[in-house]
Design a protein around this motif. Sequence first.
Motif, PDB file in Angstrom:
ATOM      1  N   GLU A 100       0.854  -1.185   0.000  1.00 43.72           N
ATOM      2  CA  GLU A 100       0.000   0.000   0.000  1.00 43.72           C
ATOM      3  C   GLU A 100       0.895   1.242   0.000  1.00 43.72           C
ATOM      4  O   GLU A 100       1.929   1.261   0.666  1.00 43.72           O
ATOM      5  CB  GLU A 100      -0.931  -0.007   1.209  1.00 43.72           C
ATOM      6  N   PRO A 101       0.520   2.280  -0.731  1.00 47.87           N
ATOM      7  CA  PRO A 101       1.413   3.425  -0.925  1.00 47.87           C
ATOM      8  C   PRO A 101       1.659   4.262   0.328  1.00 47.87           C
ATOM      9  O   PRO A 101       0.798   4.398   1.189  1.00 47.87           O
ATOM     10  CB  PRO A 101       0.687   4.255  -1.983  1.00 47.87           C
ATOM     11  N   ILE A 102       2.855   4.807   0.357  1.00 53.21           N
ATOM     12  CA  ILE A 102       3.258   5.799   1.356  1.00 53.21           C
ATOM     13  C   ILE A 102       3.534   7.071   0.563  1.00 53.21           C
ATOM     14  O   ILE A 102       4.285   7.052  -0.417  1.00 53.21           O
ATOM     15  CB  ILE A 102       4.510   5.343   2.126  1.00 53.21           C
ATOM     16  N   PHE A 103       2.929   8.170   0.967  1.00 51.46           N
ATOM     17  CA  PHE A 103       2.969   9.417   0.221  1.00 51.46           C
ATOM     18  C   PHE A 103       3.806  10.475   0.917  1.00 51.46           C
ATOM     19  O   PHE A 103       3.862  10.522   2.136  1.00 51.46           O
ATOM     20  CB  PHE A 103       1.547   9.980   0.078  1.00 51.46           C
ATOM     21  N   MET A 104       4.404  11.349   0.116  1.00 51.13           N
ATOM     22  CA  MET A 104       5.088  12.533   0.630  1.00 51.13           C
ATOM     23  C   MET A 104       4.362  13.760   0.101  1.00 51.13           C
ATOM     24  O   MET A 104       4.090  13.857  -1.101  1.00 51.13           O
ATOM     25  CB  MET A 104       6.547  12.576   0.179  1.00 51.13           C
ATOM     26  N   ASP A 105       4.055  14.673   1.004  1.00 46.43           N
ATOM     27  CA  ASP A 105       3.515  15.970   0.623  1.00 46.43           C
ATOM     28  C   ASP A 105       4.712  16.790   0.149  1.00 46.43           C
ATOM     29  O   ASP A 105       5.604  17.112   0.938  1.00 46.43           O
ATOM     30  CB  ASP A 105       2.832  16.618   1.831  1.00 46.43           C
ATOM     31  N   ARG A 106       4.762  17.098  -1.117  1.00 44.53           N
ATOM     32  CA  ARG A 106       5.925  17.813  -1.671  1.00 44.53           C
ATOM     33  C   ARG A 106       6.124  19.178  -1.028  1.00 44.53           C
ATOM     34  O   ARG A 106       7.246  19.655  -0.933  1.00 44.53           O
ATOM     35  CB  ARG A 106       5.774  17.992  -3.186  1.00 44.53           C
ATOM     36  N   GLY A 107       5.056  19.806  -0.599  1.00 41.60           N
ATOM     37  CA  GLY A 107       5.147  21.141  -0.014  1.00 41.60           C
ATOM     38  C   GLY A 107       5.759  21.156   1.372  1.00 41.60           C
ATOM     39  O   GLY A 107       6.533  22.049   1.706  1.00 41.60           O
ATOM     40  N   THR A 108       5.411  20.170   2.183  1.00 40.60           N
ATOM     41  CA  THR A 108       5.890  20.151   3.573  1.00 40.60           C
ATOM     42  C   THR A 108       6.943  19.084   3.841  1.00 40.60           C
ATOM     43  O   THR A 108       7.647  19.158   4.839  1.00 40.60           O
ATOM     44  CB  THR A 108       4.720  19.891   4.542  1.00 40.60           C
ATOM     45  N   GLY A 109       7.009  18.063   2.987  1.00 38.82           N
ATOM     46  CA  GLY A 109       7.924  16.940   3.210  1.00 38.82           C
ATOM     47  C   GLY A 109       7.350  15.885   4.137  1.00 38.82           C
ATOM     48  O   GLY A 109       7.965  14.856   4.375  1.00 38.82           O
ATOM     49  N   ALA A 110       6.139  16.126   4.661  1.00 44.63           N
ATOM     50  CA  ALA A 110       5.513  15.183   5.592  1.00 44.63           C
ATOM     51  C   ALA A 110       5.147  13.883   4.877  1.00 44.63           C
ATOM     52  O   ALA A 110       4.847  13.880   3.680  1.00 44.63           O
ATOM     53  CB  ALA A 110       4.272  15.801   6.222  1.00 44.63           C
ATOM     54  N   ILE A 111       5.156  12.804   5.635  1.00 43.99           N
ATOM     55  CA  ILE A 111       4.829  11.483   5.115  1.00 43.99           C
ATOM     56  C   ILE A 111       3.419  11.112   5.577  1.00 43.99           C
ATOM     57  O   ILE A 111       3.088  11.245   6.754  1.00 43.99           O
ATOM     58  CB  ILE A 111       5.861  10.433   5.598  1.00 43.99           C
ATOM     59  N   TRP A 112       2.608  10.621   4.633  1.00 46.45           N
ATOM     60  CA  TRP A 112       1.209  10.302   4.864  1.00 46.45           C
ATOM     61  C   TRP A 112       0.911   8.883   4.401  1.00 46.45           C
ATOM     62  O   TRP A 112       1.616   8.355   3.540  1.00 46.45           O
ATOM     63  CB  TRP A 112       0.321  11.257   4.073  1.00 46.45           C
ATOM     64  N   TYR A 113      -0.151   8.315   4.965  1.00 49.21           N
ATOM     65  CA  TYR A 113      -0.602   6.998   4.529  1.00 49.21           C
ATOM     66  C   TYR A 113      -2.079   6.824   4.839  1.00 49.21           C
ATOM     67  O   TYR A 113      -2.686   7.636   5.531  1.00 49.21           O
ATOM     68  CB  TYR A 113       0.237   5.900   5.165  1.00 49.21           C
ATOM     69  N   GLU A 129      -1.208  11.917   8.425  1.00 48.54           N
ATOM     70  CA  GLU A 129       0.237  12.172   8.472  1.00 48.54           C
ATOM     71  C   GLU A 129       0.827  11.197   9.476  1.00 48.54           C
ATOM     72  O   GLU A 129       0.329  11.052  10.588  1.00 48.54           O
ATOM     73  CB  GLU A 129       0.522  13.606   8.901  1.00 48.54           C
ATOM     74  N   ILE A 130       1.918  10.541   9.068  1.00 48.34           N
ATOM     75  CA  ILE A 130       2.548   9.564   9.948  1.00 48.34           C
ATOM     76  C   ILE A 130       3.905  10.055  10.468  1.00 48.34           C
ATOM     77  O   ILE A 130       4.350   9.645  11.529  1.00 48.34           O
ATOM     78  CB  ILE A 130       2.663   8.196   9.236  1.00 48.34           C
ATOM     79  N   ALA A 131       4.537  10.951   9.730  1.00 48.89           N
ATOM     80  CA  ALA A 131       5.831  11.503  10.149  1.00 48.89           C
ATOM     81  C   ALA A 131       6.018  12.874   9.500  1.00 48.89           C
ATOM     82  O   ALA A 131       5.523  13.112   8.401  1.00 48.89           O
ATOM     83  CB  ALA A 131       6.972  10.571   9.745  1.00 48.89           C
ATOM     84  N   PRO A 132       6.748  13.765  10.161  1.00 43.83           N
ATOM     85  CA  PRO A 132       6.916  15.118   9.625  1.00 43.83           C
ATOM     86  C   PRO A 132       7.872  15.197   8.434  1.00 43.83           C
ATOM     87  O   PRO A 132       7.867  16.185   7.708  1.00 43.83           O
ATOM     88  CB  PRO A 132       7.467  15.903  10.816  1.00 43.83           C
ATOM     89  N   ASP A 133       8.679  14.144   8.249  1.00 40.45           N
ATOM     90  CA  ASP A 133       9.626  14.135   7.139  1.00 40.45           C
ATOM     91  C   ASP A 133      10.080  12.709   6.867  1.00 40.45           C
ATOM     92  O   ASP A 133       9.830  11.803   7.670  1.00 40.45           O
ATOM     93  CB  ASP A 133      10.825  15.042   7.433  1.00 40.45           C
ATOM     94  N   LEU A 134      10.746  12.495   5.753  1.00 35.48           N
ATOM     95  CA  LEU A 134      11.159  11.165   5.347  1.00 35.48           C
ATOM     96  C   LEU A 134      12.194  10.562   6.302  1.00 35.48           C
ATOM     97  O   LEU A 134      12.126   9.377   6.618  1.00 35.48           O
ATOM     98  CB  LEU A 134      11.704  11.192   3.913  1.00 35.48           C
ATOM     99  N   GLY A 135      13.125  11.375   6.779  1.00 33.60           N
ATOM    100  CA  GLY A 135      14.127  10.870   7.713  1.00 33.60           C
ATOM    101  C   GLY A 135      13.504  10.320   8.981  1.00 33.60           C
ATOM    102  O   GLY A 135      13.887   9.251   9.474  1.00 33.60           O
ATOM    103  N   SER A 136      12.526  11.034   9.533  1.00 34.43           N
ATOM    104  CA  SER A 136      11.829  10.565  10.732  1.00 34.43           C
ATOM    105  C   SER A 136      11.075   9.277  10.453  1.00 34.43           C
ATOM    106  O   SER A 136      11.061   8.356  11.274  1.00 34.43           O
ATOM    107  CB  SER A 136      10.837  11.623  11.233  1.00 34.43           C
ATOM    108  N   PHE A 137      10.442   9.189   9.274  1.00 33.98           N
ATOM    109  CA  PHE A 137       9.720   7.974   8.905  1.00 33.98           C
ATOM    110  C   PHE A 137      10.673   6.788   8.834  1.00 33.98           C
ATOM    111  O   PHE A 137      10.403   5.728   9.407  1.00 33.98           O
ATOM    112  CB  PHE A 137       8.999   8.159   7.563  1.00 33.98           C
TER     113      PHE A 137
END
Length: 180
Positions: A100-113, A129-137
Amino acid sequence: MIPELRQLIEELRADLADQPASLVYAEFGEGAAIDAVPAGLPADLRDLLLVADGLRGGRVEVASTSTLAGMQYHLDYAPDFSSIPEDRAGWLVVGTRSDEPIFMDRGTGAIWYFPPNGTEWFMSDAFEEIAPDLGSFVDYYLLGPGYAELTPADDRWFAFLDEQGLLDEEDEDVTWVRPG
């Protein structure tokens, strides 16, 4: 990307290389060449791809430069209630959780699912939103105690994380609040 995460990825890549059966449950690609990383990607994703061109641990995967474009079709199936259909260009599929896809909001860098709720993700009524950025995810959900929150914690990747001592939340330096 914070140096500690880069170091952890490199250490785990070396540990996985010492385990011949690791390709069954995990694969950390070598860093991509700078000219292989598509232009226009968010900085967090570019940085990660230069360190590891694709990360797969158990049921969670972050795309590689060769698979990233092929994952974007998920955007076409996002439910209408989510903000994806109204601003498709503002989103990027950066990986998967159990296909199932994991998405990034290009504007904020937040990770969503789309959190599990008993229906297929594209029929879901929740988008979070699951994490504020890819590194945190990556740090918490792919390489840390959050893995068990995303998937059943009975697989070989979970056992590997436990063997590495990466599942103890009190050892985590988490500076963001996890949903839930």
